[in-house]
Design a protein around this motif. Structure first.
Motif, PDB file in Angstrom:
ATOM      1  N   GLY A  26      35.443  34.809  30.907  1.00  0.00           N
ATOM      2  CA  GLY A  26      35.453  35.469  29.601  1.00  0.00           C
ATOM      3  C   GLY A  26      36.722  36.232  29.266  1.00  0.00           C
ATOM      4  N   LEU A  27      37.790  36.004  30.016  1.00  0.00           N
ATOM      5  CA  LEU A  27      39.024  36.749  29.743  1.00  0.00           C
ATOM      6  C   LEU A  27      39.625  36.331  28.402  1.00  0.00           C
ATOM      7  CD1 LEU A  27      40.603  36.642  33.287  1.00  0.00           C
ATOM      8  CD2 LEU A  27      39.753  38.663  32.104  1.00  0.00           C
ATOM      9  N   PRO A  28      40.118  37.283  27.624  1.00  0.00           N
ATOM     10  CA  PRO A  28      40.651  36.968  26.288  1.00  0.00           C
ATOM     11  C   PRO A  28      42.113  36.533  26.298  1.00  0.00           C
ATOM     12  CG  PRO A  28      40.655  39.330  26.615  1.00  0.00           C
ATOM     13  CD  PRO A  28      40.049  38.732  27.868  1.00  0.00           C
ATOM     14  N   PHE A  29      42.705  36.404  27.478  1.00  0.00           N
ATOM     15  CA  PHE A  29      44.084  35.932  27.559  1.00  0.00           C
ATOM     16  C   PHE A  29      44.212  34.926  28.690  1.00  0.00           C
ATOM     17  CE2 PHE A  29      43.794  40.447  28.986  1.00  0.00           C
ATOM     18  CZ  PHE A  29      43.692  40.229  30.346  1.00  0.00           C
ATOM     19  N   ASN A  30      45.321  34.164  28.661  1.00  0.00           N
ATOM     20  CA  ASN A  30      45.464  33.057  29.601  1.00  0.00           C
ATOM     21  C   ASN A  30      46.338  33.357  30.798  1.00  0.00           C
ATOM     22  OD1 ASN A  30      43.915  31.287  28.010  1.00  0.00           O
ATOM     23  ND2 ASN A  30      45.666  30.911  26.684  1.00  0.00           N
ATOM     24  N   SER A  31      47.258  34.264  30.658  1.00  0.00           N
ATOM     25  CA  SER A  31      48.224  34.522  31.721  1.00  0.00           C
ATOM     26  C   SER A  31      48.070  35.949  32.212  1.00  0.00           C
ATOM     27  CB  SER A  31      49.638  34.290  31.188  1.00  0.00           C
ATOM     28  OG  SER A  31      50.592  34.641  32.151  1.00  0.00           O
ATOM     29  N   TYR A  32      47.775  36.121  33.488  1.00  0.00           N
ATOM     30  CA  TYR A  32      47.513  37.471  33.984  1.00  0.00           C
ATOM     31  C   TYR A  32      47.708  37.528  35.491  1.00  0.00           C
ATOM     32  CZ  TYR A  32      43.140  34.967  34.705  1.00  0.00           C
ATOM     33  OH  TYR A  32      42.209  34.024  35.049  1.00  0.00           O
ATOM     34  N   THR A  33      47.898  38.718  35.951  1.00  0.00           N
ATOM     35  CA  THR A  33      47.969  38.997  37.379  1.00  0.00           C
ATOM     36  C   THR A  33      46.575  39.354  37.882  1.00  0.00           C
ATOM     37  OG1 THR A  33      50.250  39.771  37.275  1.00  0.00           O
ATOM     38  CG2 THR A  33      48.909  40.600  39.101  1.00  0.00           C
ATOM     39  N   MET A  34      46.253  38.881  39.058  1.00  0.00           N
ATOM     40  CA  MET A  34      45.008  39.287  39.703  1.00  0.00           C
ATOM     41  C   MET A  34      45.366  40.146  40.912  1.00  0.00           C
ATOM     42  SD  MET A  34      42.518  35.960  39.422  1.00  0.00           S
ATOM     43  CE  MET A  34      40.991  36.902  39.535  1.00  0.00           C
ATOM     44  N   ALA A  35      44.613  41.191  41.098  1.00  0.00           N
ATOM     45  CA  ALA A  35      44.962  42.143  42.160  1.00  0.00           C
ATOM     46  C   ALA A  35      43.708  42.690  42.830  1.00  0.00           C
ATOM     47  CB  ALA A  35      45.784  43.302  41.587  1.00  0.00           C
ATOM     48  N   TRP A  36      43.931  43.265  43.976  1.00  0.00           N
ATOM     49  CA  TRP A  36      42.890  43.992  44.700  1.00  0.00           C
ATOM     50  C   TRP A  36      43.369  45.424  44.927  1.00  0.00           C
ATOM     51  CZ3 TRP A  36      38.111  42.094  45.762  1.00  0.00           C
ATOM     52  CH2 TRP A  36      37.935  40.718  45.664  1.00  0.00           C
ATOM     53  N   PHE A  37      42.455  46.336  44.672  1.00  0.00           N
ATOM     54  CA  PHE A  37      42.665  47.741  44.978  1.00  0.00           C
ATOM     55  C   PHE A  37      41.529  48.187  45.887  1.00  0.00           C
ATOM     56  CE2 PHE A  37      45.994  49.145  41.996  1.00  0.00           C
ATOM     57  CZ  PHE A  37      46.088  48.025  41.190  1.00  0.00           C
ATOM     58  N   ALA A  97      40.905  43.273  40.091  1.00  0.00           N
ATOM     59  CA  ALA A  97      41.373  43.694  38.783  1.00  0.00           C
ATOM     60  C   ALA A  97      42.264  42.628  38.165  1.00  0.00           C
ATOM     61  CB  ALA A  97      42.136  45.017  38.889  1.00  0.00           C
ATOM     62  N   VAL A  98      42.289  42.624  36.841  1.00  0.00           N
ATOM     63  CA  VAL A  98      43.105  41.681  36.085  1.00  0.00           C
ATOM     64  C   VAL A  98      43.974  42.457  35.110  1.00  0.00           C
ATOM     65  CG1 VAL A  98      42.988  39.959  34.248  1.00  0.00           C
ATOM     66  CG2 VAL A  98      41.573  39.694  36.269  1.00  0.00           C
ATOM     67  N   GLY A  99      45.257  42.144  35.061  1.00  0.00           N
ATOM     68  CA  GLY A  99      46.155  42.845  34.150  1.00  0.00           C
ATOM     69  C   GLY A  99      47.394  42.043  33.855  1.00  0.00           C
ATOM     70  N   ARG A 100      48.242  42.603  32.984  1.00  0.00           N
ATOM     71  CA  ARG A 100      49.442  41.883  32.568  1.00  0.00           C
ATOM     72  C   ARG A 100      50.689  42.752  32.595  1.00  0.00           C
ATOM     73  NH1 ARG A 100      47.497  40.004  26.876  1.00  0.00           N
ATOM     74  NH2 ARG A 100      46.477  42.034  27.025  1.00  0.00           N
ATOM     75  N   ASP A 108      47.301  50.160  34.572  1.00  0.00           N
ATOM     76  CA  ASP A 108      47.861  49.012  33.854  1.00  0.00           C
ATOM     77  C   ASP A 108      46.979  47.770  33.935  1.00  0.00           C
ATOM     78  OD1 ASP A 108      51.509  49.374  34.032  1.00  0.00           O
ATOM     79  OD2 ASP A 108      49.938  50.533  33.051  1.00  0.00           O
ATOM     80  N   TYR A 109      45.824  47.891  34.554  1.00  0.00           N
ATOM     81  CA  TYR A 109      44.911  46.757  34.653  1.00  0.00           C
ATOM     82  C   TYR A 109      43.816  46.891  33.606  1.00  0.00           C
ATOM     83  CZ  TYR A 109      47.346  44.946  38.626  1.00  0.00           C
ATOM     84  OH  TYR A 109      48.326  44.395  39.425  1.00  0.00           O
ATOM     85  N   ASP A 110      43.520  45.759  32.982  1.00  0.00           N
ATOM     86  CA  ASP A 110      42.625  45.756  31.827  1.00  0.00           C
ATOM     87  C   ASP A 110      41.150  45.637  32.199  1.00  0.00           C
ATOM     88  OD1 ASP A 110      45.260  43.856  30.809  1.00  0.00           O
ATOM     89  OD2 ASP A 110      44.706  45.629  29.636  1.00  0.00           O
ATOM     90  N   TYR A 111      40.887  44.910  33.255  1.00  0.00           N
ATOM     91  CA  TYR A 111      39.494  44.646  33.614  1.00  0.00           C
ATOM     92  C   TYR A 111      39.319  44.826  35.124  1.00  0.00           C
ATOM     93  CZ  TYR A 111      39.470  42.600  28.987  1.00  0.00           C
ATOM     94  OH  TYR A 111      39.607  42.406  27.634  1.00  0.00           O
ATOM     95  N   TRP A 112      38.104  45.290  35.477  1.00  0.00           N
ATOM     96  CA  TRP A 112      37.789  45.584  36.871  1.00  0.00           C
ATOM     97  C   TRP A 112      36.427  45.005  37.263  1.00  0.00           C
ATOM     98  CZ3 TRP A 112      41.033  48.326  40.137  1.00  0.00           C
ATOM     99  CH2 TRP A 112      42.149  48.915  39.531  1.00  0.00           C
ATOM    100  N   GLY A 113      36.330  44.628  38.525  1.00  0.00           N
ATOM    101  CA  GLY A 113      35.036  44.248  39.061  1.00  0.00           C
ATOM    102  C   GLY A 113      34.243  45.483  39.461  1.00  0.00           C
TER     103      GLY A 113
END
Length: 122
Positions: A26-37, A97-100, A108-113
Motif C-alpha cells: 500500500g505504499l504511495p510511492f515507488n522508490s524508497y529506502t527500507m531500514a531497520w531500527f 521503516a520506509v523512507g526517502r 525522516d522515515y514515513d512509515y513504520w512497522g
C-alpha cells in the motif's frame, strides 16, 4: 492503507542467528529506502541497517557491521535482516521503516512497522 508487516523475532542464545522480514504494501510511492531500527526501554530508537531502492547500497551501524546483512526483494516489496553472532546487547524491539530522505534519522522515515522483539540470552 500502508502496512509494514514484520516477522522473525524471538528468543535465542548468544552466538545464534535470526532473520527478520518486513513486507510492505500500500505504499504511495515507488522508490524508497527500507531500514531497520531498534529500541530498548528508556532509550531512543537506534539505526541498525538500511538498503536503497536499487539494493545496490547498504548502510550499517558500527555495532552490527560484519554480523548483520540487509537485503531486499524489490518485486515483493520485502526486506530481510539476517542477524548472525547475536549478542545480549542486540536485545531490543526491532522496527522496519520506509523512507526517502536521510538514511539513519528516524524522523525522516514515513512509515513504520509494529515492531518485533528480539531477545538474546547470555
Amino acid at each position: 492503507q500502508v502496512q509494514l508487516d514484520e516477522s522473525g523475532g524471538g528468543l535465542v542464545q548468544a552466538g545464534s542467528s535470526l532473520r527478520l522480514s518486513c513486507a510492505a504494501s500500500g505504499l504511495p510511492f515507488n522508490s524508497y529506502t527500507m531500514a531497520w531500527f531498534r529500541q530498548t526501554p528508556g532509550k531512543e530508537r537506534e539505526f541498525v541497517a538500511a538498503i536503497t531502492w536499487s539494493g545496490l547500497r547498504t548502510f550499517y551501524a558500527d555495532s552490527v557491521k560484519g554480523r548483520f546483512t540487509i537485503s531486499r526483494d524489490i518485486a515483493k516489496e520485502k526486506a530481510t535482516l539476517q542477524m548472525n553472532s547475536l549478542k545480549p546487547e542486540d536485545t531490543a524491539d526491532y522496527y522496519c521503516a520506509v523512507g526517502r530522505r536521510r538514511i539513519g534519522i528516524p524522523a525522516d522515515y514515513d512509515y513504520w512497522g509494529q515492531g518485533t522483539q528480539v531477545t538474546v540470552s547470555s
